[in-house]
Design a protein around this motif. Structure first.
Motif, short mmCIF file in Angstrom:
data_model
loop_
_atom_site.label_atom_id
_atom_site.label_comp_id
_atom_site.label_asym_id
_atom_site.label_seq_id
_atom_site.Cartn_x
_atom_site.Cartn_y
_atom_site.Cartn_z
N SER A 37 0.83 -1.20 0.00
CA SER A 37 0.00 0.00 0.00
C SER A 37 0.86 1.26 0.00
O SER A 37 0.55 2.24 -0.67
N ALA A 38 1.95 1.22 0.76
CA ALA A 38 2.85 2.38 0.79
C ALA A 38 3.49 2.61 -0.58
O ALA A 38 3.60 3.74 -1.03
N LEU A 39 3.90 1.54 -1.23
CA LEU A 39 4.47 1.67 -2.57
C LEU A 39 3.43 2.19 -3.56
O LEU A 39 3.73 3.03 -4.41
N ALA A 40 2.20 1.70 -3.44
CA ALA A 40 1.12 2.17 -4.32
C ALA A 40 0.84 3.65 -4.05
O ALA A 40 0.56 4.41 -4.99
N TYR A 41 0.93 4.07 -2.81
CA TYR A 41 0.73 5.48 -2.47
C TYR A 41 1.80 6.34 -3.14
O TYR A 41 1.49 7.37 -3.74
N ILE A 42 3.04 5.93 -3.05
CA ILE A 42 4.13 6.69 -3.66
C ILE A 42 3.91 6.78 -5.17
O ILE A 42 4.04 7.86 -5.76
N ALA A 43 3.56 5.66 -5.79
CA ALA A 43 3.36 5.65 -7.24
C ALA A 43 2.18 6.53 -7.65
O ALA A 43 2.29 7.33 -8.59
N THR A 44 1.05 6.40 -6.95
CA THR A 44 -0.13 7.20 -7.33
C THR A 44 0.09 8.69 -7.04
O THR A 44 -0.40 9.53 -7.79
N THR A 45 0.83 9.00 -5.99
CA THR A 45 1.14 10.41 -5.72
C THR A 45 1.99 10.99 -6.83
O THR A 45 1.71 12.08 -7.35
N TRP A 46 3.01 10.27 -7.22
CA TRP A 46 3.88 10.73 -8.29
C TRP A 46 3.10 10.90 -9.59
O TRP A 46 3.23 11.94 -10.27
N GLY A 75 4.98 17.14 13.61
CA GLY A 75 4.22 18.34 13.95
C GLY A 75 5.13 19.54 14.13
O GLY A 75 4.89 20.62 13.59
N LEU A 76 6.22 19.34 14.86
CA LEU A 76 7.20 20.41 15.05
C LEU A 76 7.87 20.78 13.73
O LEU A 76 8.06 21.96 13.42
N GLY A 77 8.21 19.77 12.94
CA GLY A 77 8.83 20.03 11.64
C GLY A 77 7.90 20.77 10.70
O GLY A 77 8.33 21.70 9.99
N ALA A 78 6.62 20.39 10.67
CA ALA A 78 5.65 21.07 9.81
C ALA A 78 5.44 22.51 10.25
O ALA A 78 5.34 23.42 9.41
N TRP A 116 3.85 16.21 1.48
CA TRP A 116 4.90 15.35 2.04
C TRP A 116 4.79 15.13 3.54
O TRP A 116 5.60 14.42 4.12
N VAL A 117 3.78 15.70 4.18
CA VAL A 117 3.64 15.54 5.63
C VAL A 117 3.36 14.08 5.99
O VAL A 117 4.01 13.52 6.88
N PHE A 118 2.41 13.45 5.34
CA PHE A 118 2.07 12.07 5.68
C PHE A 118 3.22 11.10 5.40
O PHE A 118 3.56 10.28 6.26
N PRO A 119 3.88 11.17 4.22
CA PRO A 119 5.04 10.28 4.03
C PRO A 119 6.14 10.52 5.06
O PRO A 119 6.77 9.57 5.53
N ALA A 120 6.35 11.78 5.44
CA ALA A 120 7.35 12.06 6.47
C ALA A 120 6.95 11.45 7.80
O ALA A 120 7.79 10.93 8.55
#
Length: 133
Positions: free
Chosen positions: A15-24, A87-90, A112-116
């Motif tokens: 699912s994570a790989l599919a997320y990266i692909a569909t986001t791109w 949260g602090l980084g965002a 990029w918040v969720f992938p981070a």
């Protein structure tokens, strides 16, 4: 410390790989071929990454429920560390964007918040496993 439920681990990873692909793919389409497309079509393409991430969240919750007490404790600790760090980084990134320190928009940064969060969770989980292991 590892999970023994391999099908759920594989579901999370796929699912994570599919997320990266569909986001791109969706970002490329929206910035290129679909610039002049109707808003409804742009919304559908823009929301494509939500499907695999929803499946990943479902598999992750099942994985946490299948774990023993120690695994759950490690996961909760890793999630707390990741949520606070991202949260602090965002917040820091948004303040720097407002100040003009970065040449980007908040909309582009939010993607990029969720992938981070996920990557930080994985790193925090490795550290928590070492601490309890």
């Amino acid at each position: 410390m590892t999970y023994t439920n391999r099908p759920l681990v594989h579901a999370c990873l796929l699912s994570a790989l599919a997320y990266i692909a569909t986001t791109w793919i969706s970002m490329r389409l929206l910035a290129g071929a679909m610039v002049d497309a109707p808003i409804a079509m742009r919304v559908v393409v823009g929301l494509l990454p939500v499907i695999p991430i929803g499946l990943a969240i479902r598999a992750f919750v099942q994985l946490m429920r299948a774990g023993d007490e120690l695994q759950r404790r490690i996961d909760v600790e890793a999630l707390a560390i990741a949520a606070l760090a991202i949260g602090l980084g965002a917040l820091t990134a948004s303040l720097l964007i407002v100040a003009g320190a970065f040449d980007t928009t908040a909309q582009k940064a939010l993607v990029w918040v969720f992938p981070a969060l996920v990557l930080t969770y994985l790193f925090a989980r490795i550290l928590a496993c070492r601490r309890y292991g």
